[in-house]
Design an enzyme around this catalytic site. Structure first.
Site, PDB file in Angstrom:
ATOM      1  CD  GLU A 126      -2.697   1.456   2.448  1.00  0.00           C
ATOM      2  OE1 GLU A 126      -2.707   0.576   3.328  1.00  0.00           O
ATOM      3  OE2 GLU A 126      -3.440   2.470   2.481  1.00  0.00           O
ATOM      4  CG  ASN A 133      -4.894   5.000   0.581  1.00  0.00           C
ATOM      5  OD1 ASN A 133      -5.753   4.272   1.063  1.00  0.00           O
ATOM      6  ND2 ASN A 133      -3.617   4.914   0.912  1.00  0.00           N
ATOM      7  CD  GLU A 150      -5.691   0.289   0.345  1.00  0.00           C
ATOM      8  OE1 GLU A 150      -5.873   1.130   1.248  1.00  0.00           O
ATOM      9  OE2 GLU A 150      -4.851  -0.624   0.430  1.00  0.00           O
ATOM     10  CG  ASP A 167      -8.763   2.033   3.136  1.00  0.00           C
ATOM     11  OD1 ASP A 167      -8.549   1.155   3.978  1.00  0.00           O
ATOM     12  OD2 ASP A 167      -7.965   2.945   2.878  1.00  0.00           O
ATOM     13  CD  GLU A 207      -6.720  -0.452   7.345  1.00  0.00           C
ATOM     14  OE1 GLU A 207      -6.017  -0.248   6.357  1.00  0.00           O
ATOM     15  OE2 GLU A 207      -7.623   0.317   7.698  1.00  0.00           O
TER      16      GLU A 207
HETATM   17  P1  C2E Z   1      -5.433   4.234   5.783  1.00  0.00           P
HETATM   18  O1  C2E Z   1      -5.545   4.148   4.313  1.00  0.00           O
HETATM   19  O2  C2E Z   1      -6.465   3.520   6.598  1.00  0.00           O
HETATM   20  O3  C2E Z   1      -3.960   3.740   6.119  1.00  0.00           O
HETATM   21  C1  C2E Z   1      -3.615   3.056   7.292  1.00  0.00           C
HETATM   22  C2  C2E Z   1      -2.908   3.943   8.280  1.00  0.00           C
HETATM   23  O4  C2E Z   1      -2.530   3.155   9.422  1.00  0.00           O
HETATM   24  C3  C2E Z   1      -1.612   4.537   7.761  1.00  0.00           C
HETATM   25  O5  C2E Z   1      -1.438   5.802   8.407  1.00  0.00           O
HETATM   26  C4  C2E Z   1      -0.555   3.538   8.260  1.00  0.00           C
HETATM   27  O6  C2E Z   1       0.725   4.102   8.384  1.00  0.00           O
HETATM   28  C5  C2E Z   1      -1.123   3.177   9.598  1.00  0.00           C
HETATM   29  N1  C2E Z   1      -0.751   1.829  10.045  1.00  0.00           N
HETATM   30  C6  C2E Z   1      -0.240   0.794   9.321  1.00  0.00           C
HETATM   31  N2  C2E Z   1      -0.057  -0.288  10.090  1.00  0.00           N
HETATM   32  C7  C2E Z   1      -0.459   0.032  11.343  1.00  0.00           C
HETATM   33  C8  C2E Z   1      -0.537  -0.678  12.592  1.00  0.00           C
HETATM   34  O7  C2E Z   1      -0.182  -1.851  12.716  1.00  0.00           O
HETATM   35  N3  C2E Z   1      -1.031   0.015  13.664  1.00  0.00           N
HETATM   36  C9  C2E Z   1      -1.449   1.308  13.571  1.00  0.00           C
HETATM   37  N4  C2E Z   1      -1.920   1.896  14.667  1.00  0.00           N
HETATM   38  N5  C2E Z   1      -1.407   2.003  12.413  1.00  0.00           N
HETATM   39  C10 C2E Z   1      -0.916   1.377  11.307  1.00  0.00           C
HETATM   40  P2  C2E Z   1      -0.949   7.080   7.620  1.00  0.00           P
HETATM   41  O8  C2E Z   1       0.146   6.693   6.682  1.00  0.00           O
HETATM   42  O9  C2E Z   1      -0.677   8.135   8.640  1.00  0.00           O
HETATM   43  O10 C2E Z   1      -2.189   7.480   6.742  1.00  0.00           O
HETATM   44  C11 C2E Z   1      -3.368   7.925   7.336  1.00  0.00           C
HETATM   45  C12 C2E Z   1      -4.529   7.982   6.366  1.00  0.00           C
HETATM   46  O11 C2E Z   1      -4.328   9.036   5.430  1.00  0.00           O
HETATM   47  C13 C2E Z   1      -4.682   6.705   5.542  1.00  0.00           C
HETATM   48  O12 C2E Z   1      -5.441   5.765   6.269  1.00  0.00           O
HETATM   49  C14 C2E Z   1      -5.412   7.234   4.315  1.00  0.00           C
HETATM   50  O13 C2E Z   1      -6.789   7.294   4.529  1.00  0.00           O
HETATM   51  C15 C2E Z   1      -4.863   8.642   4.203  1.00  0.00           C
HETATM   52  N6  C2E Z   1      -3.817   8.687   3.162  1.00  0.00           N
HETATM   53  C16 C2E Z   1      -2.480   8.473   3.282  1.00  0.00           C
HETATM   54  N7  C2E Z   1      -1.849   8.647   2.100  1.00  0.00           N
HETATM   55  C17 C2E Z   1      -2.823   8.974   1.203  1.00  0.00           C
HETATM   56  C18 C2E Z   1      -2.838   9.281  -0.196  1.00  0.00           C
HETATM   57  O14 C2E Z   1      -1.814   9.284  -0.886  1.00  0.00           O
HETATM   58  N8  C2E Z   1      -4.048   9.580  -0.756  1.00  0.00           N
HETATM   59  C19 C2E Z   1      -5.195   9.580  -0.037  1.00  0.00           C
HETATM   60  N9  C2E Z   1      -6.328   9.870  -0.653  1.00  0.00           N
HETATM   61  N10 C2E Z   1      -5.230   9.276   1.272  1.00  0.00           N
HETATM   62  C20 C2E Z   1      -4.063   8.991   1.889  1.00  0.00           C
HETATM   63 CA    CA Z   2      -5.747   2.664   2.758  1.00  0.00          CA
HETATM   64 CA    CA Z   3      -7.609   1.695   5.976  1.00  0.00          CA
HETATM   65 CA    CA Z   4      -8.126   4.010   8.393  1.00  0.00          CA
END
Ligand code: C2E
Ligand code: CA
Ligand code: CA
Ligand code: CA
Length: 279
Positions: free
Chosen positions: A58, A117, A149, A179, A236
């Site tokens: 991802e 995403n 996603e 997602d 996830e």
């Molecule tokens: P998401 O798509 O639900 O991604 C999962 C989030 O959980 C990611 O945070 C990831 O780093 C984090 N994560 C992964 N494994 C674990 C785990 O074992 N435990 C916990 N507590 N967290 C974990 P991140 O990278 O801070 O991204 C946050 C949200 O921001 C993402 O949630 C997604 O909705 C959005 N996002 C991030 N990058 C993009 C992007 O390029 N485009 C769009 N549209 N949304 C994005």
């Molecule tokens: Ca995602």
């Molecule tokens: Ca997610």
């Molecule tokens: Ca989420």
């Protein structure tokens, strides 16, 4: 300083800071070209929890803002969306990750499936399908090695444009995943006509394993729902061995989370996982 009204002042200061921050973020989104703004991508492995085999990755965006430093996507994605810059940002991110993919394919002769995403807003746009296909051709990535996603998709269910974009993507072999399944949306009726290949179980339920009895019941029913719909499944936010064990027990083999790996810089991912026996 003053006693009277200090509560209001505190509130006022906080609001002001938040608004200032938002303006600073927006200013940067609107100034010059995306490639010079400090965006990067990280990738998190998705694995088969039984065999340990890599299923895909991802892509998650990161931003080292010139004034504010490292920002969370939870902060800048909604602002990019609100200010109409999410399309450009997503295209920039696609260029970053697909360029890595092209390099891996050439170097190792194999490629993990790359998930990106996509917010509902982008899907509700005539240009979506064409843009995605153009990007895949540009970087020579087979559509079967690409996945979208869909996040925040509660508002988009009724749009014909969204459905037609998704159908066209799927007809080319692109995987469509929902997602954060199980949160933020009530009702399941959309599943009857929504073109979906894959369900991503939100980490909210995973973190309840062994803690909240009801999470386990819900997880089991999501597994049988996915079976009935012929959808593949990934959980996830898997952080502990206990969570992994429970997920394997109920038949959810796809897993992603800190227990295996945090999101990695592409070079780090490459060192650790390429070349691997890929699906
Ligand atoms: P998401 O798509 O639900 O991604 C999962 C989030 O959980 C990611 O945070 C990831 O780093 C984090 N994560 C992964 N494994 C674990 C785990 O074992 N435990 C916990 N507590 N967290 C974990 P991140 O990278 O801070 O991204 C946050 C949200 O921001 C993402 O949630 C997604 O909705 C959005 N996002 C991030 N990058 C993009 C992007 O390029 N485009 C769009 N549209 N949304 C994005
Ligand atoms: Ca995602
Ligand atoms: Ca997610
Ligand atoms: Ca989420």
């Amino acid at each position: 300083k003053k006693k009277r009204g200090s509560c209001f002042l505190l509130f006022h200061d906080e609001m002001k800071t938040r608004l200032d921050r938002k303006r600073v973020i927006e200013d940067e989104l609107f100034s010059g070209e995306f490639k010079n703004k400090g965006f990067s991508c990280v990738v998190q492995p998705q694995l088969d929890g039984k065999s340990g085999r890599l299923i895909g990755i991802e892509t998650l965006s990161r931003w080292n803002h010139p004034e504010l430093g490292i920002l969370s996507p939870y902060e800048f994605i909604p602002i990019a969306e609100e200010s109409g810059k999410i399309r450009e940002l997503t295209i920039h991110l696609l260029n970053l990750v697909l360029a890595e993919g092209k390099r891996w394919a050439e170097k190792y002769g194999s490629l993990p499936r790359i998930a990106v995403n996509v917010t509902s807003h982008l899907l509700d746009d005539k240009r979506f399908y064409g843009t995605v296909m153009r990007m895949l051709r540009k970087w020579n990535i087979p559509p079967e090695r690409f996945e979208i996603e869909i996040t925040e998709w509660k508002e988009i269910l009724s749009s014909d444009l969204v459905l037609s974009n998704l159908r066209k993507c799927r007809s080319q072999g692109i995987t469509v995943a929902i997602d954060d399944f199980g949160t933020g949306f009530s009702g399941l009726s959309y599943l009857t006509n929504f073109p979906v290949d894959k369900i991503k179980i939100d980490q909210f339920f995973v973190s309840g394993i062994g803690m909240i009895g009801k999470s386990e019941a819900i997880l089991k029913s999501i597994v049988s729902l996915a079976k009935g719909l012929d959808c593949s499944l990934i959980a996830e936010g898997v952080e502990t061995e206990e969570q992994l064990r429970f997920l394997m027990e109920i038949g959810c083999r796809g897993v992603q989370g800190y227990y295996f790996d945090a999101p990695l810089a592409p070079a780090e991912f490459e060192k650790k996982y390429m070349p691997a026996s890929l699906s």
